[in-house]
Design a protein around this motif. Structure first.
Motif, PDB file in Angstrom:
ATOM      1  N   ILE A  79     -13.739  -1.537  -4.331  1.00 46.69           N
ATOM      2  CA  ILE A  79     -12.778  -2.577  -3.973  1.00 46.69           C
ATOM      3  C   ILE A  79     -11.376  -2.072  -4.293  1.00 46.69           C
ATOM      4  O   ILE A  79     -11.160  -1.468  -5.349  1.00 46.69           O
ATOM      5  N   GLU A  80     -10.445  -2.321  -3.395  1.00 50.22           N
ATOM      6  CA  GLU A  80      -9.076  -1.904  -3.663  1.00 50.22           C
ATOM      7  C   GLU A  80      -8.086  -2.951  -3.169  1.00 50.22           C
ATOM      8  O   GLU A  80      -8.345  -3.680  -2.203  1.00 50.22           O
ATOM      9  N   SER A  81      -6.961  -3.029  -3.861  1.00 52.05           N
ATOM     10  CA  SER A  81      -5.849  -3.894  -3.488  1.00 52.05           C
ATOM     11  C   SER A  81      -4.594  -3.034  -3.556  1.00 52.05           C
ATOM     12  O   SER A  81      -4.062  -2.774  -4.635  1.00 52.05           O
ATOM     13  N   ILE A  82      -4.153  -2.555  -2.394  1.00 57.23           N
ATOM     14  CA  ILE A  82      -3.059  -1.591  -2.327  1.00 57.23           C
ATOM     15  C   ILE A  82      -1.941  -2.122  -1.435  1.00 57.23           C
ATOM     16  O   ILE A  82      -2.184  -2.607  -0.323  1.00 57.23           O
ATOM     17  N   SER A  83      -0.724  -2.037  -1.933  1.00 50.21           N
ATOM     18  CA  SER A  83       0.454  -2.473  -1.183  1.00 50.21           C
ATOM     19  C   SER A  83       1.301  -1.261  -0.817  1.00 50.21           C
ATOM     20  O   SER A  83       1.429  -0.315  -1.607  1.00 50.21           O
ATOM     21  N   GLY A  84       1.868  -1.281   0.369  1.00 47.05           N
ATOM     22  CA  GLY A  84       2.728  -0.184   0.793  1.00 47.05           C
ATOM     23  C   GLY A  84       4.156  -0.315   0.291  1.00 47.05           C
ATOM     24  O   GLY A  84       4.967   0.599   0.472  1.00 47.05           O
ATOM     25  N   ASN A  85       4.457  -1.424  -0.355  1.00 50.66           N
ATOM     26  CA  ASN A  85       5.822  -1.645  -0.851  1.00 50.66           C
ATOM     27  C   ASN A  85       6.095  -0.789  -2.083  1.00 50.66           C
ATOM     28  O   ASN A  85       5.242  -0.637  -2.960  1.00 50.66           O
ATOM     29  N   LEU A  86       7.289  -0.241  -2.143  1.00 50.65           N
ATOM     30  CA  LEU A  86       7.675   0.591  -3.274  1.00 50.65           C
ATOM     31  C   LEU A  86       7.682  -0.236  -4.553  1.00 50.65           C
ATOM     32  O   LEU A  86       8.101  -1.394  -4.558  1.00 50.65           O
ATOM     33  N   ASP A  87       7.197   0.360  -5.656  1.00 51.58           N
ATOM     34  CA  ASP A  87       7.123  -0.273  -6.979  1.00 51.58           C
ATOM     35  C   ASP A  87       6.114  -1.420  -7.051  1.00 51.58           C
ATOM     36  O   ASP A  87       6.123  -2.194  -8.014  1.00 51.58           O
ATOM     37  N   ALA A  88       5.241  -1.547  -6.056  1.00 55.16           N
ATOM     38  CA  ALA A  88       4.217  -2.599  -6.091  1.00 55.16           C
ATOM     39  C   ALA A  88       3.054  -2.166  -6.979  1.00 55.16           C
ATOM     40  O   ALA A  88       2.738  -0.980  -7.103  1.00 55.16           O
ATOM     41  N   SER A 126      -4.510  -1.687  -7.388  1.00 51.52           N
ATOM     42  CA  SER A 126      -5.759  -1.561  -8.142  1.00 51.52           C
ATOM     43  C   SER A 126      -6.854  -0.968  -7.255  1.00 51.52           C
ATOM     44  O   SER A 126      -6.900  -1.237  -6.047  1.00 51.52           O
ATOM     45  N   ARG A 127      -7.732  -0.164  -7.876  1.00 48.77           N
ATOM     46  CA  ARG A 127      -8.936   0.355  -7.235  1.00 48.77           C
ATOM     47  C   ARG A 127     -10.094   0.224  -8.217  1.00 48.77           C
ATOM     48  O   ARG A 127     -10.007   0.653  -9.365  1.00 48.77           O
ATOM     49  N   TYR A 128     -11.205  -0.390  -7.759  1.00 46.56           N
ATOM     50  CA  TYR A 128     -12.369  -0.616  -8.607  1.00 46.56           C
ATOM     51  C   TYR A 128     -13.598   0.007  -7.945  1.00 46.56           C
ATOM     52  O   TYR A 128     -13.762  -0.044  -6.720  1.00 46.56           O
ATOM     53  N   ALA A 129     -14.481   0.580  -8.773  1.00 45.01           N
ATOM     54  CA  ALA A 129     -15.705   1.185  -8.248  1.00 45.01           C
ATOM     55  C   ALA A 129     -16.804   1.092  -9.296  1.00 45.01           C
ATOM     56  O   ALA A 129     -16.541   1.063 -10.511  1.00 45.01           O
ATOM     57  N   GLY A 130     -18.044   1.032  -8.828  1.00 39.19           N
ATOM     58  CA  GLY A 130     -19.192   0.986  -9.736  1.00 39.19           C
ATOM     59  C   GLY A 130     -20.425   1.577  -9.080  1.00 39.19           C
ATOM     60  O   GLY A 130     -20.579   1.515  -7.852  1.00 39.19           O
ATOM     61  N   ALA A 131     -21.303   2.184  -9.873  1.00 43.87           N
ATOM     62  CA  ALA A 131     -22.531   2.786  -9.360  1.00 43.87           C
ATOM     63  C   ALA A 131     -23.570   2.812 -10.476  1.00 43.87           C
ATOM     64  O   ALA A 131     -23.243   2.748 -11.662  1.00 43.87           O
ATOM     65  N   GLY A 132     -24.834   2.933 -10.070  1.00 38.69           N
ATOM     66  CA  GLY A 132     -25.917   3.022 -11.049  1.00 38.69           C
ATOM     67  C   GLY A 132     -26.919   1.911 -10.874  1.00 38.69           C
ATOM     68  O   GLY A 132     -26.995   1.266  -9.825  1.00 38.69           O
ATOM     69  N   GLY A 133     -27.703   1.660 -11.912  1.00 41.84           N
ATOM     70  CA  GLY A 133     -28.693   0.596 -11.838  1.00 41.84           C
ATOM     71  C   GLY A 133     -29.781   0.740 -12.867  1.00 41.84           C
ATOM     72  O   GLY A 133     -29.761   1.636 -13.724  1.00 41.84           O
ATOM     73  N   THR A 173     -18.735   2.220 -14.276  1.00 41.33           N
ATOM     74  CA  THR A 173     -17.698   1.486 -13.557  1.00 41.33           C
ATOM     75  C   THR A 173     -16.338   2.083 -13.905  1.00 41.33           C
ATOM     76  O   THR A 173     -16.151   2.650 -14.988  1.00 41.33           O
ATOM     77  N   SER A 174     -15.391   1.947 -12.984  1.00 42.35           N
ATOM     78  CA  SER A 174     -14.045   2.454 -13.229  1.00 42.35           C
ATOM     79  C   SER A 174     -13.033   1.543 -12.565  1.00 42.35           C
ATOM     80  O   SER A 174     -13.311   0.923 -11.525  1.00 42.35           O
ATOM     81  N   SER A 175     -11.848   1.466 -13.157  1.00 44.08           N
ATOM     82  CA  SER A 175     -10.733   0.724 -12.576  1.00 44.08           C
ATOM     83  C   SER A 175      -9.463   1.556 -12.736  1.00 44.08           C
ATOM     84  O   SER A 175      -9.211   2.123 -13.801  1.00 44.08           O
ATOM     85  N   LEU A 176      -8.707   1.643 -11.669  1.00 48.49           N
ATOM     86  CA  LEU A 176      -7.472   2.413 -11.653  1.00 48.49           C
ATOM     87  C   LEU A 176      -6.313   1.478 -11.334  1.00 48.49           C
ATOM     88  O   LEU A 176      -6.339   0.771 -10.328  1.00 48.49           O
ATOM     89  N   GLU A 177      -5.286   1.485 -12.202  1.00 47.70           N
ATOM     90  CA  GLU A 177      -4.070   0.693 -11.987  1.00 47.70           C
ATOM     91  C   GLU A 177      -2.896   1.668 -11.810  1.00 47.70           C
ATOM     92  O   GLU A 177      -2.711   2.576 -12.622  1.00 47.70           O
ATOM     93  N   PHE A 178      -2.114   1.462 -10.735  1.00 47.46           N
ATOM     94  CA  PHE A 178      -0.990   2.366 -10.488  1.00 47.46           C
ATOM     95  C   PHE A 178       0.100   1.637  -9.700  1.00 47.46           C
ATOM     96  O   PHE A 178      -0.124   0.553  -9.137  1.00 47.46           O
ATOM     97  N   ILE A 179       1.254   2.220  -9.660  1.00 44.02           N
ATOM     98  CA  ILE A 179       2.409   1.651  -8.968  1.00 44.02           C
ATOM     99  C   ILE A 179       2.778   2.552  -7.800  1.00 44.02           C
ATOM    100  O   ILE A 179       2.832   3.788  -7.944  1.00 44.02           O
ATOM    101  N   THR A 180       3.000   1.938  -6.634  1.00 46.96           N
ATOM    102  CA  THR A 180       3.344   2.692  -5.430  1.00 46.96           C
ATOM    103  C   THR A 180       4.589   3.550  -5.665  1.00 46.96           C
ATOM    104  O   THR A 180       5.605   3.070  -6.172  1.00 46.96           O
ATOM    105  N   GLY A 181       4.464   4.830  -5.338  1.00 49.16           N
ATOM    106  CA  GLY A 181       5.591   5.741  -5.494  1.00 49.16           C
ATOM    107  C   GLY A 181       5.567   6.521  -6.783  1.00 49.16           C
ATOM    108  O   GLY A 181       6.356   7.464  -6.960  1.00 49.16           O
ATOM    109  N   ILE A 182       4.688   6.148  -7.705  1.00 48.01           N
ATOM    110  CA  ILE A 182       4.568   6.866  -8.983  1.00 48.01           C
ATOM    111  C   ILE A 182       3.182   7.514  -9.034  1.00 48.01           C
ATOM    112  O   ILE A 182       2.169   6.812  -9.013  1.00 48.01           O
TER     113      ILE A 182
END
Length: 416
Positions: free
Chosen positions: A127-136, A139-146, A177-186
């Motif tokens: 799952i991801e929530s990504i904005s093309g706006n600068l400084d926005a 988030s990217r989330y992923a999970g695997a296993g069982g 599971t993993s979650s990545l938080e980042f800001i557009t342009g950085i």
């Protein structure tokens, strides 16, 4: 017989994954993941109804059934799942091919033994929530296993009408599971990863009873109870800063923190009651009710204030029809036609919305000419979840294929 087992097992195992990426559901984030196991293709095609004492098909959910086997049975099955994920404003699709079970049943007079492997639950989402706006903020989330189950069961025929059984199940697996938080342009972000190593033992007991109502009709019944058990989870949480590129290849810059802890996940006992009526080797109509006090329990990494776990319950209705199982002139008359309807209250509650599952099943049992073996094909259409409260609705279509090879393994040769 052994050659058939090796060939079919190698063919199917080359096409499927074992527990890993066995689902594409965002709801698999919660609890121990998306519980996939619903029995063999034969019982799935009847919405989970497996109440008749069967001499050539393994019932993986009630160990009392092992006592009724007449031939050594090897069974293996897999599923192709196509799912459409729908929210208020977006639609996505995914496809998964999975191994569902691998088991052997051995008849030993009044006794019967069964053993095998079952991929029980799966975690798989991106799952991801990504904005093309600068400084926005993004988030990217992923999970695997069982979670997998290895089981060894035994059944005993107390009387020709009544049998009992029990099996020991060893649970094992891992979830990442993993979650990545980042800001557009950085090109630097913060990542949190969680790894859980799962293990535990549980016991399952069952009983089956059938009696003739008259010369044609038979009454069938079954009881299955999974005893309350604990699943141990060894958890590792890692928080780090990472660099990434346009395709999100990550490289760790610095580990900020690492934490380890052990959690015991308690699962209450689960009871299943089944009953049916029919004419042996001709038709059967049955029903099933399942109940569990609490569906699941959150781990340390997936606890959330907007998520709860309530009572699990399901109701199923299904059966089969065989035009003429002993027909020599018509193959179509020997085919087993199956169908069923299932409603499941999963117990998962997200944003005050119950995540329920409803499915319609049909299937065919195709006998292999000149033997007691058969190929079973099942189809299922269903819906899980809702688009209310910003959630996701899953509409799925599944095609399952199972092989049941039956033969006598232990025969004394008349000639050397």
């Amino acid at each position: 017989m052994i050659k058939k087992i090796i060939v079919s097992a190698c063919l199917l195992l080359s096409l499927v994954s074992f527990a890993q990426d066995g689902t594409a559901s965002p709801y698999s984030y919660y609890g121990i993941g998306d519980v996939r196991f619903r029995g063999t293709v034969e019982s799935r095609s009847m919405a989970g109804i497996a109440v008749e004492k069967d001499s050539i098909h393994i019932n993986l959910e009630n160990p009392a059934s092992f006592a009724n086997l007449k031939l050594t049975t090897f069974t293996i099955g897999g599923t192709l799942n196509n799912v459409n994920l729908k929210s208020d404003n977006k639609t996505e699709s995914a496809k998964r091919t999975t191994l569902d079970y691998l088991a052997v049943g051995l008849p030993l007079g009044k006794w019967g033994v069964g053993f095998g492997l079952i991929p029980y639950s799966s975690v798989g989402y991106k799952i991801e929530s990504i904005s093309g706006n600068l400084d926005a903020s993004n988030s990217r989330y992923a999970g695997a296993g069982g979670l997998n189950k290895a089981f060894l069961g035994v059944g005993y025929k107390v009387t020709p009408k009544f049998s009992v059984g029990a099996d020991l199940q060893y649970n094992f697996g891992s979830v990442e599971t993993s979650s990545l938080e980042f800001i557009t342009g950085i090109p630097v972000g913060t990542r949190e990863t969680n790894t859980s190593l799962l293990s535990g033992v549980n016991f399952n007991v069952g009983a089956m009873y059938q009696t003739n109502i008259n010369k044609k009709l038979t009454l069938y019944s079954g009881l299955n109870y999974t005893i309350e058990n604990t699943l141990k989870s060894q958890n590792t949480r890692n928080i780090s800063t990472v660099t990434y590129n346009s395709v999100f290849d990550l490289a760790v810059s610095d580990i900020v923190a690492e934490q380890k802890n052990n959690v015991d996940l308690l699962f209450p006992g689960k009871i299943s009651l089944s009953a049916g009526i029919g004419e042996s080797k001709k038709w059967l109509l049955g029903g099933r009710i399942d109940y569990q006090k609490t569906a699941a329990q959150a781990n340390s990494y997936n606890e959330s204030s907007n998520v709860g776990y309530g009572k699990y319950g399901s109701v199923s209705l299904g059966g089969y029809y065989i035009p003429n199982y002993n027909s020599f002139s018509s193959y179509i008359n020997r085919i087993v036609y199956r169908g069923g309807l299932r409603y499941e209250k999963t117990g998962l509650v997200v944003n005050s919305e119950s995540i329920n599952d409803i499915g319609l099943t049909i299937g065919l049992g195709l006998p292999i000419t000149g033997s007691y073996s058969n190929v079973n094909i099942g189809f299922e259409l269903g819906k899980r979840g809702t688009t209310n409260s910003s959630l996701v609705e899953e509409n799925y279509a599944k095609i399952s294929v199972g092989f049941s090879f039956n033969d006598k393994w232990f025969q004394q040769r008349k000639f050397d």
